[in-house]
Design a protein around this motif. Structure first.
Motif, PDB file in Angstrom:
ATOM      1  N   SER A   1       0.834  -1.206   0.000  1.00  0.00           N
ATOM      2  CA  SER A   1       0.000   0.000   0.000  1.00  0.00           C
ATOM      3  C   SER A   1       0.864   1.249   0.000  1.00  0.00           C
ATOM      4  O   SER A   1       0.462   2.281  -0.502  1.00  0.00           O
ATOM      5  N   TRP A   2       2.024   1.108   0.547  1.00  0.00           N
ATOM      6  CA  TRP A   2       2.918   2.258   0.537  1.00  0.00           C
ATOM      7  C   TRP A   2       3.221   2.716  -0.885  1.00  0.00           C
ATOM      8  O   TRP A   2       3.105   3.883  -1.219  1.00  0.00           O
ATOM      9  N   LEU A   3       3.594   1.746  -1.666  1.00  0.00           N
ATOM     10  CA  LEU A   3       3.919   2.067  -3.042  1.00  0.00           C
ATOM     11  C   LEU A   3       2.713   2.649  -3.753  1.00  0.00           C
ATOM     12  O   LEU A   3       2.780   3.664  -4.432  1.00  0.00           O
ATOM     13  N   LEU A   4       1.582   1.969  -3.531  1.00  0.00           N
ATOM     14  CA  LEU A   4       0.379   2.425  -4.218  1.00  0.00           C
ATOM     15  C   LEU A   4       0.001   3.820  -3.765  1.00  0.00           C
ATOM     16  O   LEU A   4      -0.392   4.662  -4.574  1.00  0.00           O
ATOM     17  N   ARG A   5       0.118   3.998  -2.491  1.00  0.00           N
ATOM     18  CA  ARG A   5      -0.280   5.303  -1.987  1.00  0.00           C
ATOM     19  C   ARG A   5       0.634   6.397  -2.524  1.00  0.00           C
ATOM     20  O   ARG A   5       0.199   7.503  -2.852  1.00  0.00           O
ATOM     21  N   LEU A   6       1.871   6.040  -2.635  1.00  0.00           N
ATOM     22  CA  LEU A   6       2.785   7.020  -3.214  1.00  0.00           C
ATOM     23  C   LEU A   6       2.375   7.312  -4.656  1.00  0.00           C
ATOM     24  O   LEU A   6       2.272   8.468  -5.082  1.00  0.00           O
TER      25      LEU A   6
END
Lengths: 870, 726
Positions: free
Chosen positions: A189-194
């Motif tokens: 989710s970190w990547l996606l959120r970024l």
């Protein structure tokens, strides 16, 4: 059926899309996306990203979008820094594979259950402005097979999704995004959120595209490119294309749809791509080059098959299928080309997507072959003839011959103008209407023949669609003539009667002399009008006085002589004409002055949208390094602007046309320091005093400040990029006192002839210091302070700078990448490890070093001996 | 598409039918001819002897047929295919023309119907598919026009029209003729045919000595072939083959009754703005002039070779000039006239003058590319290479860039060298008139003075006793106006002869004046060595003074002197607006003071003349007024210089010293502003030059008529060319 679907409003589309997605039994629960896990715990850096996450929920609930609260810049940058550490490519890979898996599982069901709805969805998608070609064509080709085709990787799937998300109707976008997130783990989710955050800019996208080894991530970013502003992506076009050429398949596949899409939209983008692809493919071995993807894409673009989407729809049997379908074939397990094509044309007829099609249907021949082949041709021919001139000039021995030949060649070129051609270095849409050929000059170069031309253009809405201006013969411009025609401009009626003979009979023929009208029209125009008024008043003073008063008028001979010397003294800053340096005079003339003068002499000058542009045509020079330098300069300029460091640099636009030709946007109102010194025979400081006034004057102080700010800027550039070959011919001085470095032929790892000259960090001669007011002056301290600030700011954003260079190193044989440590050394020059105090010491050292450096002086001597540059 | 599909086969069928018809005809003729064949063969055998022996040759069939026409009866009555056959025969121009010439008034009337009929059938034959017929018809027409005119030197135009066409039919016939010619010229037919058409037209235009008396041309005015001429000029290949004839034809047509009526060709020429066409016209002129320049240069080099060169410098100009004249290439006034009309009438043509392209070296490319092309009359071979329209200029570093104006200036410099010959005098005069038109044009002035367009123009200079023939091939690269001024200075210096060409001098001084007016108005500071001009002008004044009595018999030298003095006044009062440096203003004063004797003498002379009553009273008094400033300068500075010399005990002041005195004494000098110095009379052909142009056109007509030869196009060549067609 097709027709009704066509009329779906955007709202309907969303609805349909949502409906189809929700019914398609993909388990996209809102809750899963809402309960994005663990983000709060990972620290403050998550906060800036959160607004965009919350919007993602709004799709389903019909909540109004909270387009809110873009955080302050500082926060963003910090966040980015941390996030980039957090993201794990492995996780991203996993995520994407999961998505892929899901899709594979569901596709069977979908196909059976909801074919019709799916068609609706995809039709809706095709109507969104940022459609991906892959999806769009495919829909028409094989409506029923839509989803199954996307098996080659998650790219297809994501592409479709991204289409929706990129469309202005964000509702559908949000709902689709959930799909991507659905199987996420916390880190994922970190990547996606970024990626979804507002912080995610082109620079980051390029960086991930380059660094990520994950096809999924790359494909996602490839799609994500569609959502950025064109200008932002355009800046990174060299990087994108270099990656396309020199990196693996996946990166290429991720980039290609975007490039193809943009090519369809714009002629100039197409050509730009083709040129860059050609240039960056040139370092490959000939055999591999011929079959490389870069060369193929280039051929495809130049074959002009990437026409706008509208014309693509006509029955296309005789030529190979458009790009998008080719793409599909590469990845799909779908039936053979033949059926594909037939079904495609069938689909086109039955669905009849647009009015374009109707026109083509009723009048098949007209649309198909008439004006299409010339889409790219005029501009290519234009560029080709400019390059041809350069090549031919190079064979001539003297500057004088070159200049004459240049003028005559350009006058021939003029015959073919106006045309649907433009200067790619310009910032606005226009058509080239005339090349004032006598203004062109050959630039100083020993064996090549770069030349500078001025180009008259008419600004227009869109150079692809606006009408090309009608040609006006040269002689129709008569700004001076119109003065003659004015009644009472100094000649009394009586006098005219005597001085003009009764006109011969054909003179009375109105038709025969209708040409005059245009000359008279000129007078109406404000600019020219004022000008001709000047002439009139001048004229009147000269002769009316003597005419009307019968008393003799006496003038003092002394006055005449005085006026003469005054007028000549008034223009002391014009340079002498030097046949060996023809450009000096041309470049010295103030730009505004030149524009006015050329406008007066131009038959197109009366158009309000008339503009003058200039361009340097370089033939036989590799401008790829120049382009790289431009990008770095531009990036640093942005950084310094963002960080509010008043450093002044002037990145000038570069157009790479091939690996040995290109165009440069000239810096206006600037001449080289060499020319300044040769022409004025003054020291730089004295020249400043002569041009701007005495030490205490406002003008001088401003010029001095400009000099210091630009000097500091370029010293940093020279240090960071290791710009070599710094002699006075390569440093310009503009009319406001700025210096501008040109010619970035030796940067990073390359230096001229490897003579080992110029070991100093940058060029700082005592003359420069004199202009700054000496070593002890305030301005010199200001200079050092600016350097420190600039270095600190640049350091902060080092990644953005390094990234540009690093990507271009891929597959490149450019001398600036010679050796293996180019990037490492570049990074080292940012001195990330030093404290600000240490940096300050470093700057002092560099300045001292450069001051004391004999090599700079020695190098100037060397240049003087070899090239006659002072 | 379907429609087309239907039409095409139909037309093919028709054609086939026609062809069959023709074949039948030919077969029939074969039979008839067979008897004649033997005759023809004999004749061929005799052909070689014909010129040498006075024996009357056997009559060809065509001659027999001509005789039929000159009989009273309609030849078609006895032979219904008479006209068809006639045009299959090779034309015997001499016979036909001679026959027509031999007729007197009454006889003509008797056979008028037959001649009308011949004319009519000629025109009809022009539309034939069979090209041999077209060729023969064109030649027959030519013979008709010429023969009838030769006969009727005194007869009015109407008689001729009546005789050829008949009054009632004339309009229709000429319309047909012009239309046919137009379509032949514009079609994609044979180049030889086009060439013949142009020759027929040239022939028609030049049948009378005075073009304006050629009444038939009235029909050429109504049925314009202007567009056809333009088309020839705009197309590269047709221009290279027929451009010369087309340009000459146009120049002549423009001069038809140009002062009396509205000539449509004038109107049309003045509004052409199609650049390729104008460029084409420029190219034709350019190539003709270049060719002349080259030939001249060759001759000159020939002459200079060997010991003669050493001798010639001693013997002096006279001898060399004579030799030159003998050898000199015939000047080409026709092409010059065309240039004049283009420059004078068409503003857009001015741009063509400056259109630069590499100098064409005719020697290198003189091999005729098309062997079937007849050699063009009038001395020039049609240019074989058209560089103008080839997209890429040839790559030769030695090739100097040139343009029409440069070539013209060089040509002028050659022509002006020697004006004793009438043709050369006319040419020189026309050159000066063209330069006058150029100097008046704003656009031309703009590029003449364009600082970015620098050229080296090597003008030809007359070899003279007191100066070495300047071999300075390295004249600096300067704006073109410098070359024009050089040419004017050169002319002024070299033509002070007993038979003083006053008109030419007038043009010359006016050109200078116009250029200076432009410079003053536009504040162009030309870096020119004005000193040369000043001293040339002063020398001219000196010449007037020493030859006063002889010159006054013929010329109004006061008007000329006034112009010259006013040029000085321009420099004196407006020098601040156009002189390049303050120093040059000082030099002007220096020059005036140095040559004060001339001005003093001139003043005495004009004062003397103006105080005496007589025809020169008024013009002379104008000169006295104009001299005010010059006299003020002389009177102001001379004592100052003398006292400076006295104070410093120097007998002979150096130039620098004088300049120093001048510089320090400006402030006490007051000048008078003269009236209208910067205004000039615009050039107008009427009425001043009317007579000149009438004479010129007459001489060109004669020349063209003499040189138009239709026989150069041999039947063999034609047959060869057409064998593949028919």
């Amino acid at each position: 059926m097709g027709d009704t679907e066509l009329e779906l409003s955007p709202a309907h589309q969303q609805e349909a899309l949502q409906k189809s997605l929700s019914t398609s039994s993909l388990s996209l629960s809102t809750s899963s996306s809402l309960s994005l896990p663990s983000s709060p715990s990972s620290g403050p850096s998550a906060l800036p990203a959160s607004p965009s996450i919350s919007t993602s929920t709004s799709g389903d609930g019909g909540l109004p979008l909270t387009s809110s609260s873009s955080p302050s810049l500082d926060v963003i940058t910090e966040g980015v820094g941390e996030l980039s550490v957090v993201i794990d490519p492995e996780v991203a890979k996993l995520a994407c594979q999961e998505v892929l898996q899901k899709v594979k599982l569901q596709k069977g069901e979908l196909e059976v259950a909801l074919p019709k709805e799916l068609i609706e969805v995809t039709l809706a998608v095709t109507k969104t402005p940022t459609l991906a070609n892959g999806v769009a064509t495919h829909v028409r080709d094989e409506p029923v097979d839509l989803v199954p085709v996307k098996v080659g990787g998650c790219s297809g799937e994501e592409e479709e999704l991204e289409q929706a998300s990129a469309s202005p109707s964000s509702g559908s976008g949000k709902s689709t995004r959930r799909r991507l997130k659905q199987p996420n783990s916390s880190k994922q989710s970190w990547l996606l959120r970024l990626f979804e955050s507002k912080l995610f800019d082109v620079s980051m996208a390029i960086s991930y595209l380059y660094n990520s080894k994950e096809p999924g991530v790359q494909a996602y970013i490839g799609n994500r490119l569609f959502s950025f502003a064109y200008e932002d992506v355009d800046f990174y076009l060299p990087q994108l294309l270099n990656m396309y050429i020199n990196m693996d398949e996946d990166v290429g596949d991720a980039i290609k749809p975007y490039v193809v899409h943009r090519c369809r939209q714009s002629i100039s983008f197409s050509l730009q791509c083709a040129w860059l692809l050609g240039a960056y493919s040139s370092d490959m071995h000939i055999s591999t080059q011929r079959h490389s993807r870069g060369t193929k894409l280039r051929k495809l673009i130049l074959s002009d098959e990437l026409k706008p989407a509208g014309s693509r729809l006509r029955p296309p049997v005789p030529y190979p299928p458009p790009m998008a379908t080719v793409l599909h074939h590469e990845h799909s397990l779908s039936p053979s080309k033949r059926t594909h094509q037939r079904s495609k044309s069938d689909a086109t007829v039955s669905i009849s997507l647009s009015s374009n099609l109707k026109r083509t249907a009723s009048n098949p021949k007209v649309e198909a072959n008439q004006d299409e082949p010339v889409r790219l041709t005029p501009q290519r021919e234009f560029i080709k003839s400019l390059m041809g001139i350069g090549k031919r000039l190079a064979t001539l021995p003297t500057k004088e011959q070159k200049t004459q030949r240049l003028i005559s060649e350009l006058s021939l070129l003029n015959h073919k103008l106006p045309a649907r051609v433009w200067l790619p270095t310009a910032a606005f849409d226009h058509h080239v209407v005339r090349v004032p050929h006598t203004q062109a000059v050959v630039l100083n170069s020993k064996d090549k023949a770069p030349y500078l031309i001025y180009v008259e253009v008419l600004e227009c809405e869109n150079f692809e669609t606006s009408n090309v201006p009608v040609r006006i013969p040269e002689t129709r411009i008569r700004s001076t003539r119109s003065v003659e025609n004015l009644p009472d401009c100094g000649i009394t009626a009586e006098q005219r009667a005597t001085s003009f003979y009764p006109v011969p009979n054909y003179d009375n023929d109105d038709e025969a002399w209708s040409v005059d009208d245009i000359g008279e029209l000129q007078v109406e125009l404000p600019e020219i009008h004022t000008n001709s008024c000047d002439n009139i008043s001048q004229f009147s003073v000269d002769s009316i006085t003597s005419q009307e008063s019968k008393e003799p008028i006496f003038i003092a001979a002394g006055d005449i002589r005085r006026r003469l010397s005054e007028q000549l003294a008034h223009t002391p800053t014009t340079f002498r004409r030097d046949p060996e340096d023809p450009s000096a005079v041309a470049l010295k003339e103030p730009w505004q002055e030149k524009v006015r003068r050329i406008r007066e002499g131009s038959p197109y000058g009366h158009f309000p949208n008339w503009r003058l542009l200039s361009v340097i045509v370089k033939c036989g020079d590799d401008l790829r390094q120049e382009l790289l330098a431009y990008q770095v300069l531009k990036q640093l300029q942005c950084i310094w602007e963002q960080e509010r460091v008043p450093l002044w640099i002037k990145p000038y636009k570069i157009l790479v046309i091939s690996s040995d030709s290109g165009m440069i946007e000239p810096v206006v109102n600037a001449v080289s320091i060499h020319q300044v010194k040769k022409q004025s025979q003054l020291s730089l400081l004295d020249y400043f005093l002569q041009e701007h006034g005495n030490y205490t004057t406002e003008a001088f102080l401003t010029a001095q400040r400009n000099f210091v700010q630009s000097c500091a800027g370029y010293c940093l550039i020279c240090y960071l990029l290791q710009v070599k070959d710094r002699h006075n011919g390569n440093i310009l001085l503009d009319s406001e006192g700025h210096i501008i470095h040109i010619d970035f032929g030796f940067i990073l790892s390359s230096s001229p002839r490897n003579l080992g000259f110029e070991t100093s960090a940058f060029k700082l001669t005592s003359e420069f210091v004199d202009v700054m007011g000496g070593l002890d002056g305030d301005m010199f301290n200001y200079y050092k302070m600016l350097m420190l600030q600039g270095l600190i700011a640049a350091r902060k954003h080092m990644e953005k700078v390094v990234q540009i260079v690093e990507i271009m190193q891929q597959g490149s044989q450019l001398p600036c990448f010679h050796g293996s440590s180019t990037i490492r050394y570049l990074k080292e020059r940012f001195h990330m490890s030093l404290t600000e105090e240490q940096l300050q010491v470093l700057v002092e050292q560099m300045v001292d070093g450069s001051m004391r450096s004999i090599t700079t002086k020695l190098y100037d001597g060397f240049q003087y001996l070899t090239n006659g540059i002072m | 598409m379907q429609q087309r599909g239907c039409v095409l086969p139909l037309s093919e069928e028709e054609e086939e039918e026609e062809e069959e018809d023709e074949e039948e005809e030919e077969e029939e003729e074969e039979g008839e001819k067979k008897t004649a064949m033997a005759q023809v063969e004999k004749k061929v055998g005799l052909l070689g002897l014909r010129t040498s022996s006075s024996k009357k040759p056997l009559k060809e069939k065509v001659v027999l047929m001509y005789d039929d026409i000159f009989a009273r009866d309609d030849p078609a009555i006895s032979n219904p295919r008479f006209w068809d056959e006639l045009f299959l025969m090779k034309v015997n121009l001499e016979y036909l023309e001679a026959k027509l010439e031999s007729l007197d008034g009454d006889e003509v009337l008797k056979i008028k119907n037959n001649i009308n009929s011949l004319f009519h059938h000629c025109i009809q034959a022009l539309g034939e598919e069979h090209q041999i017929k077209v060729v023969n018809a064109l030649q027959t027409l030519c013979a008709l026009f010429r023969g009838v005119h030769r006969k009727n030197k005194s007869a009015t135009g109407f008689d001729i029209i009546n005789m050829l066409m008949g009054f009632d039919k004339a309009e229709l016939r000429m319309k047909d003729l012009m239309e046919r010619l137009d379509s032949l010229l514009c079609g994609d037919g044979s180049e030889s045919l086009k060439s013949l058409c142009l020759k027929l037209l040239l022939c028609l235009v030049t049948v009378t000595d005075n073009i304006s008396q050629n009444t038939i041309l009235e029909y050429v005015m109504i049925n314009s072939i202007f567009e056809a001429i333009l088309q020839i000029l705009s197309d590269v290949s047709s221009r290279s083959q027929h451009g010369y004839d087309a340009v000459v034809l146009l120049a002549l047509l423009v001069n038809y009754r140009k002062y009396e009526s509205v000539n449509p060709y004038i109107v049309k020429l003045s509004i052409v703005d199609d650049e390729p066409t104008l460029d084409g016209m420029g190219m034709v002129v350019h190539q003709a002039l270049t060719e002349y320049n080259r030939q001249y240069k060759d001759k000159e080099e020939e002459n200079q070779g060997g010991f003669l060169s050493a001798l010639s410098s001693m013997v002096g100009s006279m001898f060399v000039a004579d030799a030159d004249e003998k050898l000199s290439v015939q000047t080409n006034e026709a092409i010059l006239l065309a240039l004049y009309e283009a420059v004078h009438l068409n503003r857009n043509f001015i741009t063509v003058l400056a259109q630069s392209h590499p100098e064409i070296d005719m020697a290198a490319t003189s091999i005729d590319p098309v062997p079937t092309t007849p050699t063009t009359p009038l001395g020039t071979t049609p240019p074989s290479l058209d560089l103008m329209n080839s997209a890429e200029l040839p790559l030769d570093p030695n090739l100097q860039t040139s343009n029409l104006l440069i070539t013209f200036l060089k040509y002028s410099s050659i022509v002006m060298q020697d004006t004793k010959d009438e043709h050369r005098l006319n040419s020189a005069r026309l050159c000066l008139i063209i330069l006058t038109c150029i100097a008046e044009d704003q656009y031309a002035d703009a590029f003449l003075h364009d600082d970015n367009m620098n050229f080296r123009v090597n003008l030809h200079r007359m070899p003279m006793r007191h100066r070495k023939k300047t071999a300075d091939k390295n004249s600096p690269s300067r704006p073109l106006v410098c070359a024009v001024l050089d040419l004017m200075v050169e002319f002024i210096v070299t033509h002070m002869m007993k038979d003083f060409p006053m008109d030419l001098y007038m043009h010359c001084v006016q050109i200078i004046h116009k250029l200076i007016c432009y410079q003053k108005k536009c504040r162009v500071r030309l870096h020119y060595t004005w000193r040369e001009l000043w001293s040339a002008l002063i020398n001219l004044l000196k010449f007037f003074l020493s030859n006063e009595t002889t010159l006054l018999v013929k010329h109004n030298i006061f008007h000329m002197a006034l112009q010259v003095i006013n040029l000085f006044n321009m420099f004196i009062t407006y020098g601040d607006t156009f002189l390049p440096t303050p120093n040059s203003y000082d030099e002007l004063y220096y020059e005036i003071v140095r040559m004060h004797q001339v001005f003093d003498n001139l003043y005495c002379m004009v004062l003397r003349v103006s105080t005496n009553a007589g025809q020169w009273k008024e013009p002379a008094s104008k000169v006295t007024h104009a001299l005010i400033n010059i006299r003020a300068i002389i009177n102001h500075f001379s004592p100052k210089i003398e006292s400076y010399a006295a104070v410093n005990h120097i007998s002979q002041l150096s130039e620098d010293q004088v300049l120093e005195v001048v510089r320090s004494n400006y402030d006490t000098l007051t000048l008078k502003l003269q009236d209208g110095l910067d205004q000039f009379e615009r050039y107008s052909e009427q009425p001043k030059e009317t007579a000149f142009f009438k004479e010129l056109v007459r001489s060109i007509s004669l020349n063209v008529r003499r040189n138009v030869s239709l026989n150069t196009l041999s039947q063999d060549v034609l047959l060869k060319e057409f064998s593949s067609i028919s």
